[in-house]
Design a protein around this motif. Structure first.
Motif, mmCIF file in Angstrom:
data_model
loop_
_atom_site.group_PDB
_atom_site.id
_atom_site.type_symbol
_atom_site.label_atom_id
_atom_site.label_comp_id
_atom_site.label_asym_id
_atom_site.label_seq_id
_atom_site.Cartn_x
_atom_site.Cartn_y
_atom_site.Cartn_z
ATOM 1 N N PRO A 36 1.310 -54.412 -32.809
ATOM 2 C CA PRO A 36 -0.030 -54.892 -33.204
ATOM 3 C C PRO A 36 -0.771 -55.616 -32.094
ATOM 4 C CG PRO A 36 1.704 -56.169 -34.281
ATOM 5 C CD PRO A 36 2.372 -54.991 -33.653
ATOM 6 N N GLU A 37 -0.080 -56.035 -31.011
ATOM 7 C CA GLU A 37 -0.786 -56.680 -29.887
ATOM 8 C C GLU A 37 -1.722 -55.717 -29.163
ATOM 9 O OE1 GLU A 37 2.552 -59.048 -31.093
ATOM 10 O OE2 GLU A 37 2.411 -56.935 -30.496
ATOM 11 N N HIS B 230 -4.718 -47.548 -38.810
ATOM 12 C CA HIS B 230 -3.257 -47.505 -38.778
ATOM 13 C C HIS B 230 -2.818 -47.069 -37.382
ATOM 14 C CE1 HIS B 230 -3.162 -47.800 -43.215
ATOM 15 N NE2 HIS B 230 -4.231 -47.009 -43.168
ATOM 16 N N LEU B 231 -2.030 -47.902 -36.728
ATOM 17 C CA LEU B 231 -1.604 -47.691 -35.346
ATOM 18 C C LEU B 231 -0.180 -47.170 -35.325
ATOM 19 C CD1 LEU B 231 -2.111 -48.024 -32.286
ATOM 20 C CD2 LEU B 231 -1.332 -50.380 -32.514
ATOM 21 N N VAL B 232 0.050 -46.095 -34.571
ATOM 22 C CA VAL B 232 1.364 -45.462 -34.446
ATOM 23 C C VAL B 232 1.883 -45.699 -33.031
ATOM 24 C CG1 VAL B 232 2.649 -43.294 -34.531
ATOM 25 C CG2 VAL B 232 0.809 -43.726 -36.172
ATOM 26 N N GLY B 233 3.114 -46.123 -32.911
ATOM 27 C CA GLY B 233 3.766 -46.250 -31.615
ATOM 28 C C GLY B 233 3.670 -47.620 -30.991
ATOM 29 N N TYR B 234 2.469 -48.176 -30.882
ATOM 30 C CA TYR B 234 2.267 -49.457 -30.211
ATOM 31 C C TYR B 234 2.438 -50.617 -31.186
ATOM 32 C CZ TYR B 234 0.487 -47.427 -25.867
ATOM 33 O OH TYR B 234 0.367 -46.766 -24.686
ATOM 34 N N LEU C 2 -6.154 -53.922 -38.858
ATOM 35 C CA LEU C 2 -5.265 -53.051 -38.101
ATOM 36 C C LEU C 2 -3.863 -53.140 -38.698
ATOM 37 C CD1 LEU C 2 -5.008 -51.200 -35.566
ATOM 38 C CD2 LEU C 2 -4.312 -53.239 -34.311
ATOM 39 N N HIS C 3 -3.320 -52.002 -39.106
ATOM 40 C CA HIS C 3 -2.022 -51.954 -39.757
ATOM 41 C C HIS C 3 -1.029 -51.229 -38.846
ATOM 42 C CE1 HIS C 3 -3.998 -53.146 -43.536
ATOM 43 N NE2 HIS C 3 -4.935 -52.271 -43.206
ATOM 44 N N LEU D 87 -8.774 -53.744 -27.239
ATOM 45 C CA LEU D 87 -9.947 -53.042 -27.752
ATOM 46 C C LEU D 87 -11.211 -53.641 -27.146
ATOM 47 C CD1 LEU D 87 -9.018 -52.639 -31.515
ATOM 48 C CD2 LEU D 87 -8.665 -51.039 -29.637
ATOM 49 N N PRO D 88 -12.200 -52.811 -26.797
ATOM 50 C CA PRO D 88 -13.428 -53.328 -26.174
ATOM 51 C C PRO D 88 -14.293 -54.053 -27.191
ATOM 52 C CG PRO D 88 -13.615 -50.971 -26.548
ATOM 53 C CD PRO D 88 -12.200 -51.340 -26.917
ATOM 54 N N GLY D 89 -15.073 -55.005 -26.697
ATOM 55 C CA GLY D 89 -15.974 -55.761 -27.544
ATOM 56 C C GLY D 89 -17.296 -55.051 -27.741
ATOM 57 N N VAL D 90 -18.019 -55.481 -28.755
ATOM 58 C CA VAL D 90 -19.326 -54.901 -29.057
ATOM 59 C C VAL D 90 -20.325 -55.365 -28.010
ATOM 60 C CG1 VAL D 90 -21.132 -54.678 -30.803
ATOM 61 C CG2 VAL D 90 -18.743 -54.875 -31.502
#
Length: 388
Positions: A105-106, A99-103, A183-184, A111-114
């Motif tokens: 969904p883009e 759950h993302l706060v502030g930003y 991602l919510h 996020l870094p890849g594996v």
């Protein structure tokens, strides 16, 4: 004295013994993906996405479920944002709900890849030769393989086993195929969502808490959730009224209440810029008190014109420390009255190895100025006296 077994029930009829039924023991389910029991007390823990940070959290080997970690940072760098992106990427890869706060969904695109394992280095290493002599005491483990020998569980290679902490590459982006979770985004906290005249209809933090409450109530019991709060109280992300103590402290306390209620499925990580809100202010002190763990990143100033570090015999250059790492509070361990180690640590960020935290050591002493001077030609005599 009667000779009757302990696990039997004596019936009303004399001379008849009825055996007691064995209670059915419920089968223990394996932990969810990305969760393992702590080696300290068996508490379920999850990884922060940074292996060196997991080792510093009070010996639990990760972030215990039901706790909150506050990451503070000085200056204009974004090392705390890297830790937060590792934390979110680890949850998505493990199948957790983030759950993302502030930003918006883009934010997921950053996020870094594996990181892919280096097959060349593994193939170039020669395979260890089998031992000629066998231990007599280990004859009963021979048929079971190396995984049955106590202490060799880490050397077992299981293709179906999901690792506890993944390695990420900052030069790559997290692919949708590697994400098992979702991602919510939460309700926005920015000023554009409010009335431009200044008539505020409601608190953005209360809307976020209600959103999280609904998601947690509707989720299955074994589903793990992570809450990401980047750059708390940053003026470009949060409305001016959010920085008021009556708003932000109530928000942190509400998060703490959710952590206590869903302590088997929820963790929270928050970042805060201490350049805008210093640690000596009462607001930040109260936020630190409400959080379970508190760490701080202090970037070191760059030294222009400094010589590059000498490479080792293998050809790899040693990592230069990019900042100092302070550990002020450890989850659960500090709440029980335990002390925090005062050992000075540093951190360095690499594109492929991630953020590495290790004990800080002073760099090697440079050569004296006298040795840097050009050597005098042979046969020259030293000057008599002292030059002023």
């Amino acid at each position: 004295m009667s000779f009757v077994k302990r696990n039997t029930v004596i019936s009303s009829r004399p001379g008849r013994v009825v055996p007691q039924a064995k209670e059915a023991t419920p089968e223990k389910l394996p932990p969810p993906p990305g969760i393992r029991p702590s080696p300290l007390d068996g508490r379920p823990t999850t990884s922060t996405g940074t292996a060196s940070l997991d080792q510093l959290l009070g010996g639990y080997g990760g972030l215990p479920l039901g706790t909150c970690l506050l990451v503070e940072e000085q200056g204009t760098t974004d090392f705390s944002g890297v830790l937060l992106r590792y934390y979110a990427a680890e949850g998505l890869v493990q199948g957790h709900q983030v759950h993302l706060v502030g930003y918006p969904p883009e934010w997921r695109r950053h996020l870094p890849g594996v990181a892919q394992p280096d097959s060349k280095s593994k193939s170039s290493q020669p395979a260890p030769a089998p031992p000629e002599e066998k231990m007599k005491i280990a004859w009963r483990y021979e048929a079971l393989g190396n995984s049955a020998i106590p202490g060799n569980s880490g050397s077992r290679s299981d293709a179906n086993q999901n690792p506890f902490c993944h390695s990420f590459d900052l030069s790559k982006r997290l692919e949708p195929a590697a994400c098992k979770g979702a991602l919510h985004p939460t309700p926005s906290t920015g000023p554009p969502t409010f009335d431009p005249r200044g008539q505020i209809k409601g608190s953005p933090f209360k809307a976020i808490i209600q959103h999280l409450q609904r998601k947690l109530e509707a989720s299955p019991p074994r589903e793990i959730h992570r809450v990401v709060v980047p750059n708390l109280l940053l003026p470009t992300l949060y409305a001016p009224q959010c920085s008021h103590p009556s708003e932000v402290l109530v928000f942190i306390r509400a998060l703490k209440a959710l952590l206590n209620k869903y302590r088997e499925k929820l963790t929270v990580m928050i970042t805060l810029q201490t350049s805008i809100y210093p640690r000596n202010t009462g607001l930040v002190r109260w936020i630190e008190r409400f959080c379970d763990g508190v760490v701080e990143l202090i970037p070191l100033p760059a030294t222009p014109g400094a010589a590059p570090p000498p490479s080792s015999s293998s050809g790899e250059k040693p990592e230069q420390p990019q900042g100092l790492f302070h550990l002020y509070k450890v989850p659960i361990y500090s709440a029980r009255g335990g002390g925090v180690p005062r050992e000075l640590r540093s951190f360095s960020l690499s594109m492929t190895k991630g953020l590495n935290i290790k004990p800080y050591s002073l760099p090697p002493m440079l050569e004296d100025e006298e040795e840097k001077k050009e050597k005098k030609p042979p046969g020259s005599k030293p000057k008599d006296g002292i030059d002023f």
